[in-house]
Write an enzyme that holds these catalytic residues in place. Structure first.
Site, PDB file in Angstrom:
ATOM      1  N   CYS A 113       0.864  -1.185   0.000  1.00  0.00           N
ATOM      2  CA  CYS A 113       0.000   0.000   0.000  1.00  0.00           C
ATOM      3  C   CYS A 113       0.898   1.232   0.000  1.00  0.00           C
ATOM      4  CB  CYS A 113      -0.860  -0.015   1.256  1.00  0.00           C
ATOM      5  SG  CYS A 113       0.157   0.030   2.755  1.00  0.00           S
TER       6      CYS A 113
ATOM      7  N   CYS B 159       2.233   5.924   8.871  1.00  0.00           N
ATOM      8  CA  CYS B 159       1.408   6.183   7.680  1.00  0.00           C
ATOM      9  C   CYS B 159       0.521   7.403   7.931  1.00  0.00           C
ATOM     10  CB  CYS B 159       0.551   4.969   7.362  1.00  0.00           C
ATOM     11  SG  CYS B 159      -0.569   5.284   5.974  1.00  0.00           S
TER      12      CYS B 159
ATOM     13  N   SER C 241      -1.381  -7.852  10.724  1.00  0.00           N
ATOM     14  CA  SER C 241      -2.829  -7.848  10.971  1.00  0.00           C
ATOM     15  C   SER C 241      -3.611  -7.912   9.660  1.00  0.00           C
ATOM     16  CB  SER C 241      -3.196  -6.579  11.748  1.00  0.00           C
ATOM     17  OG  SER C 241      -4.569  -6.366  11.741  1.00  0.00           O
ATOM     18  N   ASN C 242      -3.264  -7.048   8.717  1.00  0.00           N
ATOM     19  CA  ASN C 242      -4.068  -6.993   7.485  1.00  0.00           C
ATOM     20  C   ASN C 242      -3.969  -8.289   6.693  1.00  0.00           C
ATOM     21  OD1 ASN C 242      -2.424  -6.463   4.763  1.00  0.00           O
ATOM     22  ND2 ASN C 242      -1.270  -5.618   6.466  1.00  0.00           N
TER      23      ASN C 242
ATOM     24  N   GLU D  47      -0.026  -0.610  16.237  1.00  0.00           N
ATOM     25  CA  GLU D  47      -0.873   0.534  15.848  1.00  0.00           C
ATOM     26  C   GLU D  47      -1.813   0.927  16.993  1.00  0.00           C
ATOM     27  OE1 GLU D  47      -3.094   0.193  12.139  1.00  0.00           O
ATOM     28  OE2 GLU D  47      -4.364   1.879  12.737  1.00  0.00           O
TER      29      GLU D  47
ATOM     30  N   CYS E 111      -8.481   1.629   6.272  1.00  0.00           N
ATOM     31  CA  CYS E 111      -7.952   2.428   5.152  1.00  0.00           C
ATOM     32  C   CYS E 111      -8.364   1.834   3.804  1.00  0.00           C
ATOM     33  CB  CYS E 111      -6.429   2.517   5.253  1.00  0.00           C
ATOM     34  SG  CYS E 111      -5.614   1.000   4.780  1.00  0.00           S
TER      35      CYS E 111
ATOM     36  N   THR F   3      -6.601   0.616  11.455  1.00  0.00           N
ATOM     37  CA  THR F   3      -6.829   0.784  10.010  1.00  0.00           C
ATOM     38  C   THR F   3      -6.844  -0.535   9.231  1.00  0.00           C
ATOM     39  OG1 THR F   3      -4.456   1.042   9.706  1.00  0.00           O
ATOM     40  CG2 THR F   3      -5.762   3.073   9.950  1.00  0.00           C
TER      41      THR F   3
HETATM   42  O1  10G Z   1      -1.294  -5.145   9.087  1.00  0.00           O
HETATM   43  P1  10G Z   1      -0.397  -4.644  10.129  1.00  0.00           P
HETATM   44  O2  10G Z   1      -0.949  -3.443  10.835  1.00  0.00           O
HETATM   45  O3  10G Z   1       0.030  -5.671  11.142  1.00  0.00           O
HETATM   46  O4  10G Z   1       0.950  -4.073   9.440  1.00  0.00           O
HETATM   47  P2  10G Z   1       1.809  -4.561   8.206  1.00  0.00           P
HETATM   48  O5  10G Z   1       3.161  -3.990   8.431  1.00  0.00           O
HETATM   49  O6  10G Z   1       1.694  -5.985   7.951  1.00  0.00           O
HETATM   50  O7  10G Z   1       1.143  -3.844   6.926  1.00  0.00           O
HETATM   51  C1  10G Z   1       1.148  -2.464   6.727  1.00  0.00           C
HETATM   52  C2  10G Z   1       0.197  -1.816   7.627  1.00  0.00           C
HETATM   53  C3  10G Z   1       0.526  -0.897   8.549  1.00  0.00           C
HETATM   54  C4  10G Z   1       1.820  -0.219   8.568  1.00  0.00           C
HETATM   55  C5  10G Z   1      -0.428  -0.569   9.627  1.00  0.00           C
HETATM   56  S1  10G Z   1      -1.304   0.870   9.248  1.00  0.00           S
HETATM   57 FE1  SF4 Z   2      -1.037   0.888   4.449  1.00  0.00          FE
HETATM   58 FE2  SF4 Z   2      -3.456   1.529   5.168  1.00  0.00          FE
HETATM   59 FE3  SF4 Z   2      -1.649   1.039   7.025  1.00  0.00          FE
HETATM   60 FE4  SF4 Z   2      -1.442   3.221   5.603  1.00  0.00          FE
HETATM   61  S1  SF4 Z   2      -3.095   2.743   6.986  1.00  0.00           S
HETATM   62  S2  SF4 Z   2       0.208   1.765   6.040  1.00  0.00           S
HETATM   63  S3  SF4 Z   2      -2.243   2.614   3.624  1.00  0.00           S
HETATM   64  S4  SF4 Z   2      -2.438  -0.435   5.549  1.00  0.00           S
END
Ligand code: 10G
Ligand code: SF4
Length: 342
Positions: free
Chosen positions: A44, A128, A256-257, A158, A227, A197
């Site tokens: 992203c 972010c 997490s995502n 987060e 997001c 997010t």
């Molecule tokens: O999905 P999470 O929050 O665990 O983080 P990630 O590093 O796997 O992916 C990018 C998302 C963020 C930086 C959190 S906004």
């Molecule tokens: Fe990526 Fe969304 Fe996390 Fe921003 S808020 S770092 S766009 S996953």
């Protein structure tokens, strides 16, 4: 920042693509496999920016540059940056005063930059901008006297960062609809909610509904703070999961995502959905006799890992790849001013 609002999931056509075509000829007696490649997938805008921040800081200040917490939750990314001179640490007290330190994309409690400032350190915040936006909203509600109900996963960086924007006791964390039912607040008419997010869009919708049912005057965003990238990746998985015999999500167990994408796939008809960090982790027994395979990648997983998986599949199957596009993204974020070109 109007260009950030690319959340709508437009119906776009599937396309047959020749992604990373085989370099050598494969035996023709391999079983056929139709790959449904989710789009959008992978990096992203916030992850892209965070990685760039580490690279530009290394260029500007030289190695070593310290990074507090994994810049994003992906070992491949972390190890690639380590090879360039980044040093990853858990806490700020592991960083010498005279080297630059970067805070990860997930955000940090206010006490962290405050401590860096106290020590006269050079620090670069890779939080972010969409997470920072949630921080500012929480602060705004706190200033008007509201108690914040944060929907998120306990212990996730987060969540720790968002709670840490406000004084102790100003934020209550809820993780489930059940938590909403048992929540005790001093002033039920003076609440606001915010969310992590990277949550499940559907699960969070149910929690927000429970909050609005129980506290009709609660303030907050129109829907939640999930997001555009999280929303779009889940929608793409929903489109491919019902058509796939199995599904691979490239991502880390602490992402997490990425973990949410596995859950979404399972709920939407693909029970054989699996999280893998690299092609070497694939459980081939679980892919035996499948005819179709969904593939996606979490927001912190680089595309090179998808290519690696496709190559591993081509060793075992005659692969056709169909990219299923449910949205297009054109979001990008500027680097922090401290790194802007001189
Ligand atoms: O999905 P999470 O929050 O665990 O983080 P990630 O590093 O796997 O992916 C990018 C998302 C963020 C930086 C959190 S906004
Ligand atoms: Fe990526 Fe969304 Fe996390 Fe921003 S808020 S770092 S766009 S996953």
């Amino acid at each position: 920042m109007a260009h950030l609002l690319t959340r709508s999931v437009r119906e776009l056509p599937s396309i047959m693509i020749d992604k990373a075509a085989p370099v050598s000829s494969r035996p023709s007696d391999l079983p056929p496999l139709h790959v449904l490649l989710a789009a959008p997938r992978g990096f992203c805008a916030g992850v892209d920016r965070a990685i760039q921040i580490v690279e530009v800081t290394l260029q500007k200040f030289g190695a070593p540059v310290y990074v507090r917490h994994e810049i994003v939750h992906n070992r491949f990314v972390v190890e690639s940056l380590e090879a360039k001179g980044a040093v990853f640490v858990k806490e700020l007290d592991e960083v010498p005063d005279d080297r630059p330190v970067i805070f990860s994309a997930h955000g940090v409690p206010k006490s962290i930059p405050a401590e860096a400032q106290r020590r006269n350190m050079i620090y670069v915040d890779a939080t972010c901008p969409l997470v920072s936006k949630v921080h500012r909203e929480a602060e705004r509600h706190h200033e008007t006297g509201r108690t914040i109900i944060l929907i998120g996963h306990a212990g996730h960086p987060e969540v720790v960062g968002t709670i840490g924007q406000l004084p102790p006791g100003a934020v209550h964390l809820v993780e489930t609809v059940e938590d909403v039912a048992s929540l005790e607040v001093a002033d039920p008419d003076n609440l606001a909610f915010a969310t992590q997010t990277t949550l499940s869009v559907d699960d969070t919708g149910a929690i927000v509904e429970a909050l609005r049912d129980r506290f009709p005057t609660i303030a907050g965003p129109k829907k939640e703070d999930i997001c555009y990238a999280t929303t779009n990746r889940q929608a793409a998985v929903k489109a491919i999961a019902p058509k796939a015999d199995a599904l691979l999500v490239l991502g880390a167990p602490n992402s997490s995502n990425s973990v949410r994408l596995v859950e979404v796939a399972r709920v939407h008809g693909c029970t054989r959905a699996m999280l893998v960090q690299r092609a070497s982790q694939i459980d081939w027994d679980r892919l035996e006799k499948i005819r179709s395979l969904g593939i996606t990648a979490g927001a912190s997983a680089p595309e090179v890992l998808v290519d690696e998986v496709l190559e591993a599949l081509r060793q075992r199957f005659q692969v056709t790849v169909e990219e299923v596009v449910t949205a297009t993204e054109n979001v990008s974020f500027k680097l922090p001013r401290v790194l802007a070109a001189e």
